[in-house]
Design a protein around this motif. Structure first.
Motif, short mmCIF file in Angstrom:
data_model
loop_
_atom_site.label_atom_id
_atom_site.label_comp_id
_atom_site.label_asym_id
_atom_site.label_seq_id
_atom_site.Cartn_x
_atom_site.Cartn_y
_atom_site.Cartn_z
N PHE A 1 -2.52 9.31 -22.91
CA PHE A 1 -1.93 7.89 -22.61
C PHE A 1 -2.33 7.18 -21.87
CE2 PHE A 1 0.97 11.39 -23.69
CZ PHE A 1 1.68 11.07 -24.76
N ASP A 2 -3.30 6.00 -22.27
CA ASP A 2 -3.79 4.98 -21.35
C ASP A 2 -3.18 3.78 -21.37
OD1 ASP A 2 -5.68 3.60 -19.99
OD2 ASP A 2 -7.33 4.30 -21.30
N TYR A 3 -2.62 3.40 -20.26
CA TYR A 3 -2.07 2.06 -20.04
C TYR A 3 -2.30 1.34 -18.99
CZ TYR A 3 1.67 3.99 -23.48
OH TYR A 3 2.23 4.70 -24.33
N ARG A 4 -3.63 1.41 -18.70
CA ARG A 4 -4.47 0.88 -17.53
C ARG A 4 -4.21 -0.51 -17.66
NH1 ARG A 4 -9.50 5.00 -17.23
NH2 ARG A 4 -9.35 4.79 -19.40
N LYS A 5 -4.34 -1.29 -18.76
CA LYS A 5 -4.29 -2.62 -19.30
C LYS A 5 -3.15 -3.18 -18.80
CE LYS A 5 -7.99 -2.85 -22.58
NZ LYS A 5 -8.25 -3.34 -23.92
N LYS A 6 -1.91 -2.61 -18.58
CA LYS A 6 -0.67 -3.25 -18.48
C LYS A 6 -0.58 -3.27 -16.87
CE LYS A 6 4.20 -1.60 -18.43
NZ LYS A 6 4.69 -2.74 -19.12
N HIS A 7 0.38 -4.26 -16.67
CA HIS A 7 0.18 -4.84 -15.34
C HIS A 7 1.53 -4.20 -14.49
CE1 HIS A 7 0.22 -7.64 -11.64
NE2 HIS A 7 1.57 -7.79 -12.03
N LYS A 8 1.16 -3.90 -13.25
CA LYS A 8 2.21 -3.20 -12.27
C LYS A 8 2.04 -3.95 -10.82
CE LYS A 8 -0.43 0.53 -10.20
NZ LYS A 8 -1.51 0.35 -10.96
N VAL A 9 3.05 -3.97 -10.13
CA VAL A 9 2.97 -4.49 -8.92
C VAL A 9 2.62 -3.36 -7.80
CG1 VAL A 9 3.90 -5.65 -6.85
CG2 VAL A 9 4.68 -6.20 -9.31
N PHE A 10 3.46 -2.27 -7.78
CA PHE A 10 3.29 -1.14 -7.03
C PHE A 10 3.53 0.24 -7.84
CE2 PHE A 10 5.10 -4.34 -3.96
CZ PHE A 10 3.93 -4.45 -3.44
N ALA A 11 2.68 1.29 -7.44
CA ALA A 11 3.09 2.47 -8.10
C ALA A 11 2.97 3.64 -6.98
CB ALA A 11 2.34 2.86 -9.42
N PHE A 12 3.80 4.50 -6.71
CA PHE A 12 3.59 5.45 -5.49
C PHE A 12 4.78 6.47 -5.79
CE2 PHE A 12 6.29 2.20 -4.30
CZ PHE A 12 7.47 2.52 -3.69
N ILE A 13 4.44 7.55 -5.20
CA ILE A 13 5.24 8.71 -5.32
C ILE A 13 5.63 9.32 -3.93
CG2 ILE A 13 5.10 11.17 -5.76
CD1 ILE A 13 2.95 10.70 -7.81
N ILE A 14 7.28 9.44 -3.89
CA ILE A 14 7.73 9.92 -2.80
C ILE A 14 7.97 11.42 -2.98
CG2 ILE A 14 9.71 9.45 -0.90
CD1 ILE A 14 9.84 6.67 -2.21
N ALA A 15 8.05 12.29 -2.09
CA ALA A 15 8.22 13.62 -2.00
C ALA A 15 8.78 14.12 -0.65
CB ALA A 15 6.85 14.48 -2.35
N PRO A 16 9.38 15.10 -0.98
CA PRO A 16 10.15 15.86 0.62
C PRO A 16 8.85 16.10 1.43
CG PRO A 16 11.10 17.02 -1.47
CD PRO A 16 9.90 16.26 -1.95
N ALA A 17 9.05 16.16 2.71
CA ALA A 17 7.94 16.22 3.68
C ALA A 17 7.26 17.60 3.61
CB ALA A 17 8.72 16.36 5.23
N ASP A 18 7.53 18.63 3.08
CA ASP A 18 6.86 19.90 2.86
C ASP A 18 6.32 19.88 1.56
OD1 ASP A 18 9.21 20.25 1.67
OD2 ASP A 18 9.65 22.32 2.67
N ALA A 19 6.17 18.98 0.84
CA ALA A 19 5.78 18.90 -0.54
C ALA A 19 4.15 19.62 -0.60
CB ALA A 19 6.29 17.85 -1.35
N ALA B 1 15.57 5.48 -3.60
CA ALA B 1 15.27 6.43 -3.53
C ALA B 1 15.62 7.76 -2.73
CB ALA B 1 13.87 6.64 -4.12
N ALA B 2 15.95 7.24 -1.46
CA ALA B 2 15.84 8.40 -0.23
C ALA B 2 16.87 9.45 -0.50
CB ALA B 2 16.26 7.57 0.90
N PRO B 3 17.90 9.34 -1.00
CA PRO B 3 19.05 10.19 -1.23
C PRO B 3 18.57 11.27 -2.30
CG PRO B 3 20.11 8.01 -1.09
CD PRO B 3 18.73 7.89 -1.25
N PHE B 4 17.91 10.84 -3.34
CA PHE B 4 17.35 11.77 -4.26
C PHE B 4 16.31 12.66 -3.85
CE2 PHE B 4 17.98 7.90 -7.31
CZ PHE B 4 19.32 7.92 -7.35
N VAL B 5 15.34 12.31 -2.93
CA VAL B 5 14.49 12.91 -2.22
C VAL B 5 14.94 14.01 -1.41
CG1 VAL B 5 12.26 12.76 -0.69
CG2 VAL B 5 12.56 11.14 -2.41
N ALA B 6 16.20 13.63 -0.74
CA ALA B 6 16.81 14.26 0.38
C ALA B 6 17.32 15.60 -0.19
CB ALA B 6 17.96 13.57 0.80
N THR B 7 17.60 15.47 -1.67
CA THR B 7 18.00 16.81 -2.64
C THR B 7 16.97 17.60 -2.74
OG1 THR B 7 17.67 15.65 -4.66
CG2 THR B 7 19.85 15.41 -3.64
N GLY B 8 15.63 17.38 -2.71
CA GLY B 8 14.39 18.41 -3.15
C GLY B 8 13.78 17.64 -4.14
#
Length: 625
Positions: free
Chosen positions: A47-65, A115-122
């Motif tokens: 799935f190649d969507y590199r031509k699509k525009h985005k502003v930001f894309a990032f991943i948040i994970a628990p501290a010990d991930a 997103a913080a409360p979701f990450v807090a659940t693991g």
């Protein structure tokens, strides 16, 4: 231009579940949202969507991930592998609008806080922020937030736990086997949480707009919602540059609402700046009442007043610390936010009820009732309860001309706030609500002098009558006792105070004359010290002691220095200068006497010497023959 009301922010927060049974792929969804190229290991599809525009894309994970949690390709393939079933729920998603008034540099922070409360659940949260153009041509920023349904468990082959994340599920599901209230209650809680975060960011940005998670019905809005438009329909219309029936209807609705919003904005600005327009003709009655309700709700959001909303006659919030509310039955309620006090005056009724509700909602600690305690009127007036509108405006203008600004024009007269006293002016009668301060007494006597030919009647306490009489004497005005119809006779101590004041004023006048005279003397002395011959002559003719001080006591350098001294310093020292001048004169006179004595002694000594010489000459002369 937005078709939203000026106080409303766009709110959209929709929760979704990606199900394999519906042909969904978490890998494909992640690629589309992050505008990247990913391969689904399960199907082998890229799935190649590199031509699509985005502003930001990032991943948040628990501290010990582990490191793979931050690799989008590996993350979502592992999530797919964690559940082999055909009906597997492979990801959760939240689609959330970002209000336009939140600055661009705050979008990532806003997303992370949501997103913080979701990450807090693991869970691991993959965030993409998009910003396409909306139908009105402005930006439409929003967040796609994909959430892993399972927590990390590195003991498994996929790296995810075998069972769903129970803590995460409890934040989304309720009712039935899930418990926790009715079906949908947990999602409502999340929607409310997201709205609260939006509103914090809007407030920090200085925006007056606020987001609400409630439905239009729950917010009491009776207008029809806009017809919905899918993303594909909008794209098709943009491509062919022509509206279809649905988009044409939406555009018509939005254009109408934009015009209505601009009109409402202008009307609200007028009513906010000048509260009296909240009750004048020219603005739709319902809009005026809604605006008053809005003003009150903004100041006291937790107060229960819905059943009293239609009783609001005027709401004045121009002063940030003081809110003044006039009710339709003639009562007033003033809420001092800084002092946490509510003052109630005027008619008993709804204002008292509203004040108690403000206290119950913890916006104030206590209520102070200002009753009518005194009355003050034009001699011979009969009193009245209402005043014609044109006369109200005239009365108010006269108060403003005397420098008073805290004035409200009402059907029952003009209300003037003077310190802690509220004065109700009915034209020929003044009613005092609360304790009459000295400033209020002065203001009322000023009105009597200017408008009632310096003649007035008072009734109330002896203290009040005495205060009015005392102030009236200073203006040469006449005071009658309403109870007797005779000239008011003040208390003996008040008379004595008036005599003392008169003597003090006379003394102050004398002191002022002395001060003026001393200023002239100081100027003359400094001019003479600076070498002004005419000033020196005038000083010699009018004040010999100061002239002696200047010319005998001081030397040349000291005279020059004196000429540069400030007037205040010279005036203060005049008495001391005169003493020094008098002593200088005395010393000069003594020197003159001493010179006279020395001169006389010298003359006597010379005479004795001459006498001796003559006697000696006679002794040596030859005898006569």
């Amino acid at each position: 231009m937005s078709s939203l009301p000026p106080d409303a922010a766009l709110y959209h927060a929709q929760a979704k579940i990606f199900k394999r049974s519906e042909g969904r792929s978490a890998v494909a969804a992640a690629a589309y949202r992050s505008a990247s190229c990913l391969t689904d290991d399960r199907t082998g599809q890229e799935f190649d969507y590199r031509k699509k525009h985005k502003v930001f894309a990032f991943i948040i994970a628990p501290a010990d991930a582990p490191a793979w949690a931050y690799d989008r390709q590996e993350l979502w393939n592992r999530s797919e592998a964690a559940d082999k079933r055909k009906d597997a729920q492979i990801a959760r998603e939240w689609e959330i609008s970002i209000p336009r008034d939140i600055p661009r540099d705050q979008w990532e922070s806003f997303a992370r806080e949501v997103a913080a409360p979701f990450v807090a659940t693991g869970a691991i949260v993959d965030i993409a922020i998009h910003c396409p153009r909306a139908a009105d041509g402005d930006i439409q920023p929003h967040i796609h937030m994909m959430v892993t349904p399972r927590a990390i468990d590195e003991t498994t082959e996929s790296g995810f736990a075998k069972k769903k994340n129970a803590a995460l599920e409890s934040m989304h599901a309720s009712g039935g086997r899930y418990g926790g209230g009715e079906r949908g209650d947990r999602l409502k809680e999340q929607r409310e949480r997201i709205a609260e975060i939006m509103n914090r960011y809007l407030e920090a940005a200085g925006s007056e707009r606020r987001a609400s998670h409630l439905s239009r019905v729950a917010r009491g809005l009776d207008d029809d919602p806009e017809p919905t438009m899918g993303e594909q329909r909008k794209k098709a219309v943009t491509k062919r540059r022509q509206h279809d029936p649905v988009t044409a209807l939406v555009k018509s609705v939005r254009d109408t609402r934009i015009l209505e919003n601009e009109l409402a904005k202008t009307e609200e600005a007028i009513m906010s700046t000048n509260p009296k327009f909240q009750n004048l003709n020219g603005i739709a009655p319902r809009r005026k009442q809604d605006f008053k309700t809005k003003l009150f709700a903004e100041k006291f959001p937790d107060a229960d007043f819905k059943d009293l909303a239609d009783q609001l006659y005027q709401v004045d919030t121009k002063n940030p610390r003081l809110t003044k509310i006039r009710m339709r039955d003639g009562g007033w309620c003033e809420v001092d936010g800084a002092g946490r006090t509510v003052k109630v005056y005027g008619s008993h009724g709804t204002a008292d009820d509203l004040a108690q509700r403000v206290v119950d909602a913890d916006y104030a600690d206590h209520i102070q009732r200002l009753e009518v305690t005194q009355q003050f009127q034009k001699a011979g007036a009969t009193g009245r309860k209402a005043v014609p509108a044109d006369e109200v405006e005239s009365i108010a203008d006269k108060w403003r001309s005397r420098g008073y600004t805290n004035i409200s024009e009402m059907p029952d007269g003009v209300w003037i706030t003077i310190g802690n006293t509220r004065v109700q002016d009915l034209g020929d009668t003044l009613r005092v609500h609360g304790h009459p301060s000295d400033a209020a007494v002065r203001a009322m006597v000023e009105k009597a002098v200017e408008e009632w030919d310096s003649s007035m009647e008072v009734f109330g306490s002896t203290e009040f009558k005495d205060a009015v009489w005392l102030e009236a004497q200073r203006h040469g005005a006449t005071v009658y006792d309403k109870n007797t119809g005779q000239l008011y006779e003040p208390s003996p101590d008040v008379k004595a105070r008036f005599e003392a004041d008169r003597k003090r004023v006379a003394k102050d006048s004398d002191d002022m004359e002395d001060l003026q005279a001393n200023k002239k003397v100081s100027a003359l002395l400094k001019s003479a010290a600076a070498g002004d011959a005419e000033a020196a002559t005038r000083l010699e003719n009018n004040d010999g002691e100061l002239y002696a001080f200047l010319n005998i006591h001081l030397d040349e350098d000291q005279r020059k220095s004196l000429g540069r001294e400030p007037d205040e310093k010279v005036i203060t020292a005049l008495a001391a200068f005169r003493e020094l001048g008098a002593k200088a004169l005395e010393d000069e006179e003594k020197k003159a006497e001493d010179k006279k004595v020395v001169s006389l002694s010298a003359k006597l000594a010379a005479k004795v010497e001459r006498d001796r010489e003559m006697e000696a000459g006679r002794g040596n002369a030859p005898a006569r023959q």
